[in-house]
Design a protein around this motif. Structure first.
Motif, mmCIF file in Angstrom:
data_model
loop_
_atom_site.group_PDB
_atom_site.id
_atom_site.type_symbol
_atom_site.label_atom_id
_atom_site.label_comp_id
_atom_site.label_asym_id
_atom_site.label_seq_id
_atom_site.Cartn_x
_atom_site.Cartn_y
_atom_site.Cartn_z
ATOM 1 N N THR A 153 0.871 -1.178 0.000
ATOM 2 C CA THR A 153 0.000 0.000 0.000
ATOM 3 C C THR A 153 0.903 1.221 0.000
ATOM 4 N N ASP A 173 -1.921 -0.560 -5.506
ATOM 5 C CA ASP A 173 -1.792 -1.286 -4.239
ATOM 6 C C ASP A 173 -2.193 -2.744 -4.440
ATOM 7 N N ASP A 229 -4.881 -10.500 0.900
ATOM 8 C CA ASP A 229 -6.283 -10.501 1.267
ATOM 9 C C ASP A 229 -6.503 -10.267 2.772
ATOM 10 N N LYS A 281 -7.056 -6.804 4.120
ATOM 11 C CA LYS A 281 -8.258 -6.025 3.795
ATOM 12 C C LYS A 281 -9.399 -6.234 4.793
ATOM 13 N N HIS A 282 -9.175 -7.070 5.789
ATOM 14 C CA HIS A 282 -10.232 -7.356 6.770
ATOM 15 C C HIS A 282 -9.767 -6.932 8.161
ATOM 16 N N LYS A 296 -0.214 -8.853 8.041
ATOM 17 C CA LYS A 296 -1.276 -8.308 7.189
ATOM 18 C C LYS A 296 -0.787 -7.206 6.257
ATOM 19 N N GLY A 349 -2.365 0.648 5.719
ATOM 20 C CA GLY A 349 -3.132 -0.583 5.926
ATOM 21 C C GLY A 349 -3.069 -1.031 7.374
ATOM 22 N N ALA A 352 -10.791 1.528 0.302
ATOM 23 C CA ALA A 352 -11.114 0.154 0.699
ATOM 24 C C ALA A 352 -11.539 0.098 2.170
ATOM 25 N N LEU A 353 -10.899 0.902 3.007
ATOM 26 C CA LEU A 353 -11.171 0.855 4.442
ATOM 27 C C LEU A 353 -11.481 2.260 4.945
#
Ligand code: F0G
Length: 456
Positions: free
Chosen positions: A121, A139, A143, A146-147, A155, A187, A399-400
């Protein structure tokens, strides 16, 4: 569990400023609901950033006095260069006034329209410097990253299959550089594993794409590798950092983070030819190659900071203090990024304020609520920072939707952190009273710094 204590004592203190809820309501409204526009005297606990906000050590202050301000060939430069080389192993070291100046120089040379810079990122200034040249920043985060609520050890890893697919699709010739950000600030401050760095290195080697590290939190990332990755428990953090850099062709660094400096940065690299091109730009924007954009005293502070940051007692305390706040919030049911990152706690604003739609900037609304409730200043890392508009001026959200509470290094004590937890939990218990925001004024680049907002 034995208590992990601050590995320092306090020699000099700085008062913090108290105000009332009523005053803060007015201050936030006068600042157009943008924490960047609040004066820091009006903030009680300032978690806007961990950048340039560290407490320097008595040794660093002594270095400040030792700094030699010669225009060319200062001994302070050589001490700085030795410290950077000791960790990165890179022969060419170019001082800049901060990280984004290093980025600006690098991407001015490597960027241009039709090119793609790939990353886990990209940080906001990094992305902005890439896009400013007409190139695109891509980016490719794994996976797990992203959670927010699902814990995983690394992560921040890059999605290696996605990287291979992307290179296949766009062609290696159009990808001047791959950049791994350690830890992955945007991230969640999550670390990247050594295994992942090695795999990315291999893909880059196969396609002749240089690999750079965005290294501003390299020591925190190295410590996570030590405690989480198999085979590294008995290695020194410094050795782990040296191994990370051994896989890279170069790095950009903001010394305002893991070098405990209030200002500064650098570029370091293996290619003498690229370094020469960088120095050509350096002299017209930053300064002569032995000081770049910095005073000799800053070079000293960075050199000393780089040796202090790999101290394992420090890193244990540092990582534990972020985890301490994260765990308190998890126990209270507050949605936060898990596991704890290296330099900040990230509130998951989408789940904190499910009644606020993304185009009403839930992260920004939450940051405002924390300020009103307790004078705590954090920063939105979501659609205000990273959102774009489509052709019809509809928001393409990030995304977040996160609120980052970055913990300055060696600055706040455990009771400050306990207070912050109390405030967040109070806001969480009263979350249904928080409304969304709309933008009333914005600039085209890095709009979050200056945007003006109003309540819906
Ligand atoms: N890269 C990363 C990953 C960063 O976090 C930052 C700065 C930079 C580059 C740019 O460095 O500020 O010295 O020009 N991050 C700060 C933050 C501003 O609050 O996270 P800089």
């Amino acid at each position: 569990m034995r208590t992990i204590i601050e590995p320092f004592k306090i020699k000099s203190i700085e008062p913090i400023h108290f105000n009332t809820r009523e005053q803060r309501l007015k201050i936030l409204s006068d600042a157009f609901y943008n924490p960047f526009l609040i004066r820091s005297d009006d903030v009680l606990i300032d978690l806007l950033t961990d950048s340039g906000t560290s407490a320097m050590s008595s040794n660093q202050w002594a270095g400040i006095m030792r700094g030699d301000e010669s225009y060319a060939g200062s001994p302070s430069f050589f001490r700085f260069k030795d410290a950077v080389q000791d960790i990165t192993g890179m022969p060419d070291v170019i001082p800049t006034h901060q990280g984004r100046a290093a980025e600006k120089i690098l991407f001015s040379i490597m960027g241009g329209s039709g090119k793609y810079f790939v990353s886990n990122t990209l940080f906001d200034t990094t992305r902005a410097n890439i896009e400013f040249t007409g190139a695109e920043g891509i980016d490719l985060l794994c996976d797990e990253g992203k959670h927010p609520s699902i814990p995983a050890p690394f992560k921040g890893n890059m999605d290696v299959p996605a990287l291979k697919r992307f290179i296949e699709e766009k062609g290696a010739a159009n990808i001047p550089l791959c950049i791994i950000t350690i830890t992955n600030n945007s991230g969640g401050g999550q670390p990247v594993s050594m295994k992942n760095i090695k795999e990315v290195r291999q893909v880059c080697t196969d396609h002749h794409i240089p690999l750079f590290i965005d290294a501003c939190r390299f020591a925190e990332n190295s410590y996570f590798i030590k405690i989480r990755e198999e085979g590294y428990a008995s290695k020194l953090v410094k050795e782990i950092a040296q191994e990370i850099f051994s896989y890279a062709d170069g790095c950009t660094m903001s010394a305002k983070k893991d070098a405990f400096a209030n200002i500064g940065g650098f570029l370091a690299m293996h290619s003498g030819a690229l370094a020469q091109e960088c120095r050509n730009l350096l002299v017209i924007t930053e300064g002569f190659p032995t000081y770049g954009g910095l005073a000799g005293r800053d070079l000293e502070a960075i050199a000393i900071g780089l040796t202090e940051v790999v101290d394992e007692n420090y890193l244990q305390y540092r990582i534990r203090s972020i985890e301490y706040l994260t765990n308190k919030l998890v126990d209270a049911g507050v949605p936060v990024m898990q596991p704890a990152g290296g330099h900040a706690v990230y509130l998951d604003a989408k789940n904190f304020l499910p009644h606020v739609p993304v185009d009403q900037y839930p992260g920004q609304a939450l940051a405002g609520a924390l300020y009103i409730e307790g004078g705590v200043r954090g920063v939105e890392i979501g659609s205000l920072m990273f959102g774009k508009y489509d052709d019809k001026h509809n928001l393409v959200p990030a995304a977040l939707e996160l609120v980052r509470l970055a913990i300055p290094r060696r600055v706040y004590t455990q009771s400050h952190i306990d207070y912050v937890a109390e405030i967040i939990i109070d806001v969480f218990n009263d979350r249904h009273s928080i409304n969304g925001l709309k933008i009333i004024e914005e600039s085209p680049i890095l709009r979050h710094f200056t945007a003006k907002l109003a309540p819906m």
